[in-house]
Write a protein that holds these residues in place. Sequence first.
Motif, PDB file in Angstrom:
ATOM      1  N   ALA A  34      -3.673  49.228  75.350  1.00  0.00           N
ATOM      2  CA  ALA A  34      -4.484  48.446  76.484  1.00  0.00           C
ATOM      3  C   ALA A  34      -4.134  48.527  77.624  1.00  0.00           C
ATOM      4  O   ALA A  34      -4.521  47.712  78.844  1.00  0.00           O
ATOM      5  CB  ALA A  34      -4.368  46.936  75.963  1.00  0.00           C
ATOM      6  N   GLY A  35      -3.031  49.403  77.912  1.00  0.00           N
ATOM      7  CA  GLY A  35      -2.611  49.811  79.463  1.00  0.00           C
ATOM      8  C   GLY A  35      -1.404  48.818  79.903  1.00  0.00           C
ATOM      9  O   GLY A  35      -1.311  48.640  81.096  1.00  0.00           O
TER      10      GLY A  35
ATOM     11  N   LYS B  38       9.346  57.613  68.721  1.00  0.00           N
ATOM     12  CA  LYS B  38       8.902  58.842  69.185  1.00  0.00           C
ATOM     13  C   LYS B  38       7.439  58.912  69.585  1.00  0.00           C
ATOM     14  O   LYS B  38       7.050  59.109  70.517  1.00  0.00           O
ATOM     15  CB  LYS B  38       9.383  59.965  68.474  1.00  0.00           C
ATOM     16  N   ALA B  39       6.782  58.306  68.716  1.00  0.00           N
ATOM     17  CA  ALA B  39       5.336  58.143  68.681  1.00  0.00           C
ATOM     18  C   ALA B  39       4.760  57.121  69.953  1.00  0.00           C
ATOM     19  O   ALA B  39       3.983  57.490  70.656  1.00  0.00           O
ATOM     20  CB  ALA B  39       4.503  57.815  67.378  1.00  0.00           C
ATOM     21  N   LEU B  40       5.446  56.251  69.882  1.00  0.00           N
ATOM     22  CA  LEU B  40       5.427  55.074  71.203  1.00  0.00           C
ATOM     23  C   LEU B  40       5.731  55.713  72.444  1.00  0.00           C
ATOM     24  O   LEU B  40       4.852  55.505  73.399  1.00  0.00           O
ATOM     25  CB  LEU B  40       5.981  53.810  70.856  1.00  0.00           C
ATOM     26  N   LEU B  41       6.779  56.437  72.411  1.00  0.00           N
ATOM     27  CA  LEU B  41       7.208  56.880  73.888  1.00  0.00           C
ATOM     28  C   LEU B  41       6.113  58.327  74.251  1.00  0.00           C
ATOM     29  O   LEU B  41       5.855  58.382  75.457  1.00  0.00           O
ATOM     30  CB  LEU B  41       8.589  57.588  73.603  1.00  0.00           C
ATOM     31  N   LYS B  42       5.710  59.152  73.276  1.00  0.00           N
ATOM     32  CA  LYS B  42       4.879  59.877  73.496  1.00  0.00           C
ATOM     33  C   LYS B  42       3.555  59.149  74.283  1.00  0.00           C
ATOM     34  O   LYS B  42       2.954  59.676  75.367  1.00  0.00           O
ATOM     35  CB  LYS B  42       4.420  60.823  72.482  1.00  0.00           C
ATOM     36  N   LEU B  43       2.880  58.307  74.032  1.00  0.00           N
ATOM     37  CA  LEU B  43       1.917  57.492  74.406  1.00  0.00           C
ATOM     38  C   LEU B  43       2.177  56.804  75.593  1.00  0.00           C
ATOM     39  O   LEU B  43       1.493  57.062  76.450  1.00  0.00           O
ATOM     40  CB  LEU B  43       1.382  56.417  73.113  1.00  0.00           C
ATOM     41  N   ALA B  44       3.258  56.365  75.584  1.00  0.00           N
ATOM     42  CA  ALA B  44       3.661  55.607  76.873  1.00  0.00           C
ATOM     43  C   ALA B  44       4.003  56.964  77.973  1.00  0.00           C
ATOM     44  O   ALA B  44       3.182  56.235  79.330  1.00  0.00           O
ATOM     45  CB  ALA B  44       4.917  54.925  76.899  1.00  0.00           C
ATOM     46  N   LYS B  45       4.127  57.872  77.653  1.00  0.00           N
ATOM     47  CA  LYS B  45       4.275  58.688  78.995  1.00  0.00           C
ATOM     48  C   LYS B  45       2.796  59.341  79.279  1.00  0.00           C
ATOM     49  O   LYS B  45       2.601  59.613  80.234  1.00  0.00           O
ATOM     50  CB  LYS B  45       5.249  60.026  78.455  1.00  0.00           C
ATOM     51  N   GLU B  46       1.973  59.433  77.955  1.00  0.00           N
ATOM     52  CA  GLU B  46       0.684  60.037  78.486  1.00  0.00           C
ATOM     53  C   GLU B  46      -0.087  59.272  79.327  1.00  0.00           C
ATOM     54  O   GLU B  46      -0.691  59.379  79.983  1.00  0.00           O
ATOM     55  CB  GLU B  46      -0.133  60.115  77.059  1.00  0.00           C
ATOM     56  N   LYS B  47       0.119  57.739  79.019  1.00  0.00           N
ATOM     57  CA  LYS B  47      -0.622  56.705  79.702  1.00  0.00           C
ATOM     58  C   LYS B  47       0.029  56.221  80.864  1.00  0.00           C
ATOM     59  O   LYS B  47      -0.251  55.098  81.806  1.00  0.00           O
ATOM     60  CB  LYS B  47      -0.816  55.567  79.004  1.00  0.00           C
ATOM     61  N   LYS B  48       1.320  56.959  81.205  1.00  0.00           N
ATOM     62  CA  LYS B  48       2.264  56.650  82.386  1.00  0.00           C
ATOM     63  C   LYS B  48       2.382  55.061  82.535  1.00  0.00           C
ATOM     64  O   LYS B  48       2.285  54.535  83.520  1.00  0.00           O
ATOM     65  CB  LYS B  48       1.228  57.056  83.663  1.00  0.00           C
ATOM     66  N   LEU B  49       2.850  54.668  81.458  1.00  0.00           N
ATOM     67  CA  LEU B  49       3.329  53.250  81.169  1.00  0.00           C
ATOM     68  C   LEU B  49       5.032  53.211  80.950  1.00  0.00           C
ATOM     69  O   LEU B  49       5.359  54.314  80.151  1.00  0.00           O
ATOM     70  CB  LEU B  49       2.763  52.600  80.244  1.00  0.00           C
ATOM     71  N   PHE B  50       5.437  52.253  81.553  1.00  0.00           N
ATOM     72  CA  PHE B  50       7.017  51.868  81.402  1.00  0.00           C
ATOM     73  C   PHE B  50       7.096  51.502  79.958  1.00  0.00           C
ATOM     74  O   PHE B  50       6.521  50.484  79.547  1.00  0.00           O
ATOM     75  CB  PHE B  50       7.405  50.971  82.340  1.00  0.00           C
ATOM     76  N   PHE B  51       8.186  51.930  79.269  1.00  0.00           N
ATOM     77  CA  PHE B  51       8.857  51.482  77.978  1.00  0.00           C
ATOM     78  C   PHE B  51      10.301  51.304  77.759  1.00  0.00           C
ATOM     79  O   PHE B  51      10.838  52.114  78.248  1.00  0.00           O
ATOM     80  CB  PHE B  51       8.084  52.423  76.914  1.00  0.00           C
ATOM     81  N   MET B  52      10.698  50.056  77.422  1.00  0.00           N
ATOM     82  CA  MET B  52      12.275  50.065  77.300  1.00  0.00           C
ATOM     83  C   MET B  52      12.564  49.100  76.126  1.00  0.00           C
ATOM     84  O   MET B  52      11.627  48.198  75.796  1.00  0.00           O
ATOM     85  CB  MET B  52      12.741  49.471  78.889  1.00  0.00           C
ATOM     86  N   GLU B  53      13.410  49.702  75.477  1.00  0.00           N
ATOM     87  CA  GLU B  53      14.081  48.960  74.514  1.00  0.00           C
ATOM     88  C   GLU B  53      14.982  47.610  75.160  1.00  0.00           C
ATOM     89  O   GLU B  53      15.844  47.810  76.113  1.00  0.00           O
ATOM     90  CB  GLU B  53      15.085  49.507  73.642  1.00  0.00           C
ATOM     91  N   ALA B  54      14.756  46.530  74.466  1.00  0.00           N
ATOM     92  CA  ALA B  54      15.451  45.350  75.210  1.00  0.00           C
ATOM     93  C   ALA B  54      16.935  44.921  74.810  1.00  0.00           C
ATOM     94  O   ALA B  54      17.420  44.038  74.119  1.00  0.00           O
ATOM     95  CB  ALA B  54      14.489  43.967  74.716  1.00  0.00           C
ATOM     96  N   LEU B  55      17.372  46.118  75.267  1.00  0.00           N
ATOM     97  CA  LEU B  55      19.015  45.902  75.188  1.00  0.00           C
ATOM     98  C   LEU B  55      19.667  45.255  76.276  1.00  0.00           C
ATOM     99  O   LEU B  55      20.415  45.914  77.000  1.00  0.00           O
ATOM    100  CB  LEU B  55      19.624  47.348  74.680  1.00  0.00           C
ATOM    101  N   TRP B  56      19.485  43.748  76.012  1.00  0.00           N
ATOM    102  CA  TRP B  56      19.868  43.164  77.324  1.00  0.00           C
ATOM    103  C   TRP B  56      21.248  43.356  77.939  1.00  0.00           C
ATOM    104  O   TRP B  56      21.563  43.157  79.009  1.00  0.00           O
ATOM    105  CB  TRP B  56      19.740  41.569  76.903  1.00  0.00           C
ATOM    106  N   THR B  57      22.311  43.367  76.795  1.00  0.00           N
ATOM    107  CA  THR B  57      23.563  43.548  77.207  1.00  0.00           C
ATOM    108  C   THR B  57      23.856  44.488  78.148  1.00  0.00           C
ATOM    109  O   THR B  57      24.846  44.390  79.035  1.00  0.00           O
ATOM    110  CB  THR B  57      24.504  43.603  75.814  1.00  0.00           C
TER     111      THR B  57
END
Length: 373
Positions: free
Chosen positions: A106-107, A124-143
Amino acid sequence: MSTSSQPFVLKWGIISTGRIAMEFVKDLLVDPKTRNTTDVAHKIVAVGSRSVESAQKFISDYAPNEEGIKAYGTYAEVYADSNVEAVYIGTPHTLHYENALAALEAGKHVLCEKATTSNAAELKALLKLAKEKKLFFMEALWTRFHPLTLELKRLAEEGTLGDPVVLHADLSADFHIENLPLTHRMLDPQLGGGALLDLGPYPLFWAMLALYEHPSNKNARPSSVTGSIIKTPITGVDASTSFTLNFTEHLQAQAILSCSMTVPSAHFGATIRYKNGNVLVKAPIYRPPAFTVQYYDRPGGDVVREETKAFKYIGGGWHYEADEVARCIRDGKLESDLWGHEKSIIMMEVFDEVRRQGQYVLPEGVEKVDRVQ
């Protein structure tokens, strides 16, 4: 006031109305100035739950003074909301892949709770899609974003302590699993239940910070991973798990990590031993209040100096990761410099290997990409 001095405001959609989402939302509403943040701010614009009523109750309970938050009875409506720029995913681990996939399609930019996915292939599949769509993705490792962590890393890497050699870290809790319903997230294999995926990210995080990120390691991945699992007879998920990581390409360092859902945490929190001293991280290791650095008079000698640093702030500590997301999105980054994609992949690959060695196989169909067995 000129426009340029206005903070960048990130508009959030919240996926799930569970406890962790509640903690995150409460922190989004803390005035950023209380933590000396003036360049970014946060606005919650939508909350998605399994019913409009539960979404509305969540908003009334935790954001009663905020205006204009939309309550949705499906997650799809949050992803479709044009006001939402980034989504926070706080559902159980085994739902992360499908939730994050829908958000990216959904962008939307994504901050996804840990464990990020059920396995490394999903991530890895999610990160590939995020890069293709030029979207930011981060694991919530708050510490990783806490002021304490930033200061600990600075002191650990400025040279006096030398290279890290041995790290111990534990996160456990007695969930009284004998009294829990079988559908509880800690017991249900359909939800990736057990200690490893719920508690394990924190001990592993300290190994990643102190060993993997250490300049002497030169970004080398762990050279070996060994794991041992004790399963609960109740549902077959892991009750107690221990795992070791060796970093031997450039360091001679080992992490000894453990997690259990049947006893409280070990009192030592995280202990990192270096050639010239120690770093003692006070429990709880997901939000340490303080750490102590001990310096030896000579390598392997006596402790001649100790320095303790304690940290306090308003809120629970989740706002620091939110600030990082806002800054990255403002600056057009697709990943965080502090907690980038490679670290999340390594963590998931370690969990996959520990599960493989401990023969903890998730039920058929839980993993949407590949299957660890």
